[in-house]
Every structure is written in structure tokens, then in C-alpha cells.
Design a protein around this motif. Structure first.
Motif: not given
Length: 527
Positions: A94-97, A102-105, A116-124
Motif C-alpha cells: 500500500e504505497v504510491c507507485h 504510504p497510502l491510507e489504509h 494501469f497496474g498502479a496505485r497513486y497518491c492524491d499528489e501524484c
């Protein structure tokens, strides 16, 4: 036979890097296969030897597959367009790729952009996705693919939540510009997008079940904790009938998704038990109110109170301190009708007599103050002609006598308790459907003293000193000159009810009284 020459096995590179890596190779492989995929990923980042070994797709493939097969909620298999390492990172880390933050649980939504095969935070996220295709492809800057040129690209690129992957489009644009076979390139890209989209649908269904289970997991943990607390309460003597239906019991120490241990119960047990007792008290006492009604029905109370000037009702009995102590005592026991009779019957007659005497004393004091009578008067305040009482609901009215008429209002009614009354009294009022009898609540001197003073004066007597006996002995008869013959009061005692019934709602038609000597041959119609 000479030794075979060639490249040494990669597993041999693990030797000499610590006690864990110096284990026999077959033992080490068995340990690695039972680890969680995320643990394998973290382990690969500990040193170069493990990284080279675990990230090798050929030598470590069986390890990753075995690790996935041991998972409780088996995720979709690793698709052909990626590898087990990247698939593990996508599913469990659970991290921004982009920035590795670290992303909120959070289990309220699906956090993965599967196509897209990814996780993104709000900034990225804004820098990784775009809402429209390049104008060079569609021929329009609109977000909607409605033009003929735009419709051609509708299913070429994967689209998630109305967004496209920016780097995916950039790479395609480079190939598209240099390609001589653009149609084949578009078809190839379309086929790849279909594979991504179809597999993303499978992955989202899996994630939906995961999120749904996680959302319900705290509730299940709370129920498990509450079951453990129930068991502790049962050990303390609380019956199951009081605890089995209390899943809605609101307490921070109970509604906590954490297993209950003996050490924790030793710490929180006294407070939980005390708060539980306060919370359950109302339920137990309410049940005992109904038992009190069965133990002392109206017929039984009538025999006990038939000689009293003022008879209490069941709600008044429940509020007696001695009765209340019995009803609120030992909340763990199931109090029966026989239990209440055994506890109350011996002392109830004396309690009722004391209650009646106290109410009569209070009523005399109230009457003396309301009529402004001298405190040294030898006349009973209740014997004065002006001592005419009306109950709060105005359904009972009259002068009090010692012939059984001097009773509190028997109408069964109640109002929501005020902030000054206790929870016990409010619950008694609700269960018995009537208010407790008090002088201020149940009795009122004739409102405003607007009727009887004039009537008493017409009889030639002083309202301040006239008694009921003197008025009853007077030979004069009372007449209301505004009413027909059939509505006439029967005597001076009927003046107030006559006024309330026929004249109170019509202020312009107040009664006009006259008094004359009652004789056998007197005709009220004669002049």
C-alpha cells in the motif's frame, strides 16, 4: 567423469551471507514457499543476494506461485503481461507507485487502478492520468469521443474512472508517428487493451469481496469481544436473559474490535460491570413493575386501603422508599410474584397508612395556605365551604368527605417526566400509565375562587368562615337564572360543576345566581 563446466547455480550465491542464508538449500526453499508474497518482496530488499535470487523469474517462479497458493483469500493469478514480483507489489504493498509514499489504509473504495497496474497518491495522480486523448489522434479537444475521428480510439486505450494513463499514450504516440503500418499498430493496441480490461474486471470482483469482508470484520470482532464479555458477566452471576439481547449496548470498552484478554478484563472489568448494571437497571425494574401489578392487583389494594381517607394507587406504592429498595435490589435475580409478596406483604399496610396520613396532612396545609386561613383555627381546613378541589385533568371535583370520596384522581394518564424527576419515577409513570399522586399535581382549589364566594354570600354567610356543614344545613335553594329548569344545580355544592359545564366556555353567559327558601309549593316560574 570430469565435472560439468558451466555457469554456477544462482542458489550457490546465497552462501556466506548470514545464518539464514547458510541453511541447506532445500530447507531454505521450503521456508520461502510458506511466506506471504509481501514478505518475499520485503525479503528481496534486504540484500543483493536475496534480491538477485527472488527476482529471478526462472529460478524463483515456483517460490512465488507456492506463496500465492497459500493465501486465504486467493487473488487472481498473475497475468501474462506482468510478473509475480510486480503483481505482489500491486496487490499488497500500500504505497504510491510513483513517490513510494504510504497510502491510507481505507476499505471504503478500491485503491488500485487495475488497467494501469498502479496505485497513486492524491499528489501524484493528476500527473499520471489525463482526461482526454491528444488532439493529434482524435481531431478534437472534447472529452467525449463523439466525432468520427474520436470514435476510432474509443477502445484502443484502457480508461479508468474517465481517465487515461499519460505515459501509455505518450509511448504509443511515439510508435504511431514512426510506424508505417498504423492500422496494425492500432489493432495490436486494441487487443492489449481488451486483455487488460477483461482481467481488470476479474480483479475488481475479487477486491470487492475483500473490501466487503474487511468492512464487516470490525463488526465481527466486536461481536466476538462482546461474547467474551457476556461470558465474564455470566461468571459474575448475571443471567443470560439480561445479556443475550444487548448487542446494541453502547460502551467504548465493549465496542472495540480487539480480542478480550484476561489481563484487559482485570483492568476494565469493574467499570464495564458497573456501567452495565446502570444500563440494565431500567430494564430489570420495568419488568419488576409489571410483576408488582400481578402481585398486588386492584382488588387486593382495595381491601388494604378501604379504611384510609386517601388511598394510594399502584404507582404511588412503587414510589415508596421501602418498595423501591426491594424493586431495585439484587438486579441479578429473577424476582417473581411470590418473591414480591414475601418481601412486601408484612409491611405494606403500615406503609400505606403512613402514605395516606402524610397526604392528608399535606392537603390540609395546602388548603390552609390557599384559603389564607389562620394557623390557630380549630376548624379542619377541609371542612370549609371554599375547600372545593378540582383535579389537574378536571375530571374529578368536589368537597372531600370521610365517606370514601376523598380519593386521588383515578384516571389513568401520564405525561413525559420533567428533568426534575428521576429515571425511576419516569419509568413508573410510563409503565403504570398514570402520574404519582401529589397535592400540587392532583388537587387544585376552585380556579380563581370565582363561583363559591358569591354563592356563599347569597346564602347570607361569610365565605371566610362558612363550613360545609353550615351550608348543607341552610334551607335556601340555589338557582341559575340563565339556565332552563332541567339544567339547574341540585344545591350549593353543584355551583362549581354547573358553572364549569354550562358557562365556562361562554364567558359572556356567566351564571346569575339567586337563592330562595325551598318550600314544597314554590314554583320557580312564579314571579
Amino acid at each position: 567423469m570430469p565435472p560439468r563446466k558451466g555457469k554456477p547455480r544462482k542458489s550457490l550465491l546465497l552462501k556466506g551471507n548470514g545464518a539464514f542464508l547458510d541453511l541447506p538449500l532445500d530447507v531454505l526453499l521450503e521456508i520461502l514457499k510458506i511466506l506471504h508474497p509481501l514478505d518475499l518482496l520485503h525479503l528481496s530488499r534486504t540484500n543483493k543476494a536475496l534480491r538477485a535470487f527472488l527476482l529471478d523469474r526462472i529460478s524463483a517462479e515456483s517460490i512465488w506461485r507456492a506463496s500465492f497458493e497459500l493465501l486465504e483469500d486467493l487473488p487472481p493469478k498473475c497475468p501474462s503481461y506482468t510478473d509475480e514480483v510486480q503483481w505482489t507489489r500491486l496487490l499488497f504493498e500500500e504505497v504510491c507507485h510513483v513517490c513510494c509514499t504510504p497510502l491510507e489504509h481505507d476499505y471504503s473504495f478500491d485503491p488500485i487502478w487495475w488497467e494501469f497496474g498502479a496505485r497513486y497518491c492524491d499528489e501524484c495522480c493528476p500527473g499520471q492520468v489525463v482526461e482526454r486523448l491528444p488532439k493529434e489522434l482524435t481531431g478534437t479537444s472534447s472529452k467525449k469521443l463523439t466525432s468520427p475521428g474520436a470514435a476510432r480510439w474509443a477502445d484502443v486505450f484502457p480508461r479508468v474512472h474517465g481517465h487515461y494513463l499519460a505515459k501509455d499514450i505518450d509511448l504509443f504516440m511515439q510508435k504511431y508517428s514512426a510506424s508505417s503500418s498504423k492500422g496494425d499498430l492500432i489493432q495490436e493496441r486494441r487487443n492489449r487493451t481488451k486483455v487488460l480490461t477483461d482481467y481488470a474486471r476479474i480483479c475488481r470482483n475479487w477486491m470487492y469481496h475483500i473490501l466487503n469482508a474487511e468492512r464487516h470484520k470490525p463488526k465481527q470482532l466486536i461481536e466476538t469481544r462482546w461474547a467474551a464479555i457476556q461470558a465474564k458477566l455470566h461468571e459474575a452471576g448475571w443471567p443470560a436473559s439480561l445479556t443475550e439481547n444487548l448487542h446494541s449496548y453502547q460502551h467504548d470498552l465493549v465496542n472495540n474490535p480487539r480480542p478480550l484478554t484476561d489481563a484487559e478484563w482485570n483492568r476494565i472489568g469493574p467499570k464495564v460491570t458497573n456501567d452495565f448494571e446502570q444500563d440494565i437497571r431500567g430494564t430489570v425494574v420495568s419488568k419488576r413493575f409489571h410483576t408488582l401489578i400481578r402481585a398486588f392487583p386492584t382488588s387486593t389494594l382495595a381491601k388494604l386501603t378501604q379504611h384510609f381517607a386517601f388511598a394510594p394507587r399502584i404507582v404511588d406504592i412503587a414510589l415508596l422508599p421501602d418498595v423501591r429498595a426491594v424493586l431495585e435490589g439484587d438486579l441479578k435475580s429473577d424476582m417473581t410474584v411470590n418473591d414480591l409478596k414475601t418481601a412486601l406483604e408484612p409491611k405494606l399496610p403500615d406503609l400505606l397508612a403512613a402514605w395516606s396520613s402524610a397526604l392528608e396532612t399535606q392537603l390540609r396545609d395546602y388548603t390552609r395556605a390557599a384559603l389564607e386561613l389562620p394557623t390557630d383555627s380549630t376548624v379542619d381546613p377541609l371542612e370549609y365551604a371554599l375547600a372545593y378541589f378540582v383535579c389537574e385533568k378536571r375530571c374529578c371535583k368536589g368537597h372531600f368527605k370521610r365517606t370514601g370520596d376523598a380519593q386521588p384522581c383515578r384516571t389513568r394518564w401520564w405525561e413525559r417526566g420533567s428533568s426534575e424527576t428521576s429515571d425511576y419515577e419516569q419509568e413508573a409513570t410510563r409503565i403504570f400509565n398514570c402520574k404519582p399522586c401529589t397535592v400540587n399535581a392532583m388537587f387544585r382549589i376552585e380556579p380563581g375562587l370565582t363561583v363559591l364566594p358569591d354563592v356563599i354570600k347569597l346564602y347570607g354567610k361569610d365565605p371566610k368562615t362558612a363550613t360545609c356543614a353550615e351550608m348543607d344545613a341552610a334551607p335556601e335553594k340555589l338557582w341559575c337564572m340563565r339556565c332552563v329548569l332541567k339544567n339547574q344545580p341540585q344545591g350549593w355544592r353543584d355551583a362549581v360543576p354547573h358553572s364549569m359545564m354550562f358557562h365556562e366556555k361562554f364567558s359572556a353567559l356567566k351564571p346569575r345566581w339567586e337563592v330562595e327558601i325551598e318550600t314544597d309549593d314554590l314554583d320557580p316560574g312564579d314571579d
